[in-house]
Scaffold this motif. Structure first.
Motif, mmCIF file in Angstrom:
data_model
loop_
_atom_site.group_PDB
_atom_site.id
_atom_site.type_symbol
_atom_site.label_atom_id
_atom_site.label_comp_id
_atom_site.label_asym_id
_atom_site.label_seq_id
_atom_site.Cartn_x
_atom_site.Cartn_y
_atom_site.Cartn_z
ATOM 1 N N ASN A 1 -8.843 10.257 1.532
ATOM 2 C CA ASN A 1 -8.183 8.958 1.582
ATOM 3 C C ASN A 1 -7.618 8.540 0.238
ATOM 4 O O ASN A 1 -6.580 7.908 0.150
ATOM 5 C CB ASN A 1 -9.161 7.884 2.079
ATOM 6 N N THR B 1 -3.925 7.284 -0.523
ATOM 7 C CA THR B 1 -3.708 6.000 -1.218
ATOM 8 C C THR B 1 -2.765 6.186 -2.397
ATOM 9 O O THR B 1 -1.855 5.377 -2.621
ATOM 10 C CB THR B 1 -5.054 5.424 -1.706
ATOM 11 N N ILE C 1 0.706 6.606 -1.213
ATOM 12 C CA ILE C 1 1.249 5.338 -0.730
ATOM 13 C C ILE C 1 1.673 4.456 -1.902
ATOM 14 O O ILE C 1 2.741 3.831 -1.873
ATOM 15 C CB ILE C 1 0.228 4.617 0.190
ATOM 16 N N LYS D 1 -2.697 6.058 9.375
ATOM 17 C CA LYS D 1 -2.582 4.628 9.691
ATOM 18 C C LYS D 1 -2.121 3.811 8.487
ATOM 19 O O LYS D 1 -1.427 2.803 8.625
ATOM 20 C CB LYS D 1 -3.922 4.094 10.208
ATOM 21 N N ASP D 2 -2.529 4.238 7.299
ATOM 22 C CA ASP D 2 -2.176 3.490 6.082
ATOM 23 C C ASP D 2 -0.672 3.446 5.823
ATOM 24 O O ASP D 2 -0.200 2.637 5.019
ATOM 25 C CB ASP D 2 -2.889 4.091 4.856
ATOM 26 N N LYS E 1 1.599 0.235 5.801
ATOM 27 C CA LYS E 1 1.852 -0.602 4.615
ATOM 28 C C LYS E 1 3.268 -0.407 4.084
ATOM 29 O O LYS E 1 3.734 -1.163 3.241
ATOM 30 C CB LYS E 1 0.850 -0.261 3.501
#
Length: 238
Positions: A3, A7, A10, A31-32, A35
């Motif tokens: 993750n 992150t 992202i 799913k992230d 954002k």
């Protein structure tokens, strides 16, 4: 793929508008990524193991380039049609048997690559796309080019290595079609009618590997008119 790594990707994408996560073994859409719906312009998730896309794919309203090559996609969510700014869509190397009708809503789409899938019918949803330049449908299971192809706006249509045995004469009405690739199909010489050779705008027929020899193609009525277009086009690029 941890993750923390996603992150980090992202955070970078929030600045650049591009998210790339290839060969990461992904089995589901991260799913992230939600954002990034308001700033993502390029999304590349090629070489993963995604079996599907969630309906939320339709919320990436600024997306221009979507690359999903070499995954395990069997269907595409209809919501993909919401990507009004999409210009390039790469779906090669999946297991798609059809494309959704909603593809007809991708009014800015310029290039589409759906090669090496399991598509059996020519996707008629493409025939309304006004900005379409290049379509690659090679290495599928398409058996015929339908009448409706007459409104297809593509400049290049690659249908190499399919199972095409019928070519509708309406291909001659395609307003912008210059390159038609039909190598290694099941076409008989009679498929290439005088109307197709004389009246179309096609300046390059790639037709080797069908059930006729090239000498008989060269002897067809209309071949000279086709060669005139071929030579004229060649001059422009020299």
């Amino acid at each position: 793929m941890g993750n923390s790594n996603i992150t980090q990707h992202i955070e970078t994408a929030q600045k650049t508008g591009a998210f790339q996560l290839c060969k990461a073994g992904l089995k589901e859409f991260p799913k992230d990524l939600q954002k990034l719906t308001k700033n993502l312009r390029t999304l590349d998730l090629s070489d993963n193991k995604l079996p599907e896309l969630p309906p939320s794919i339709g919320s990436f309203s600024l997306l221009k380039n979507l690359v999903l090559s070499r995954n395990k996609l069997e269907v595409l969510a209809e919501e993909i049609g919401h990507l009004k700014k999409l210009e390039s869509l790469s779906l090669d190397g999946n297991s798609l048997t059809r494309l959704p009708e909603s593809l007809s809503q991708l009014s800015n789409l310029r290039t589409l690559n759906v090669s090496e899938n399991k598509i059996t019918c020519f996707p008629e949803s493409l025939n309304t796309l006004k900005n379409l330049d290049a379509v690659n449908l090679s290495r599928n299971r398409i058996t015929e080019i339908p009448e409706s192809v007459s409104t297809c706006q593509a400049i290049e249509l690659n249908l190499n290595q399919n199972q095409i045995s019928r070519l509708s004469e309406s291909i001659s009405q395609c307003p912008r079609l210059k390159v038609l690739r039909l190598e290694e199909n099941c076409l008989d010489i009679s498929a290439f009618t005088p109307k197709i050779l004389k009246e179309s705008k096609i300046a390059l027929f790639a037709v080797e590997g069908n059930v006729f020899d090239m000498k008989s193609f060269h002897n067809l009525e209309g071949y000279e008119e086709y060669m005139d277009r071929y030579t004229e086009t060649k001059k422009k690029f020299n």
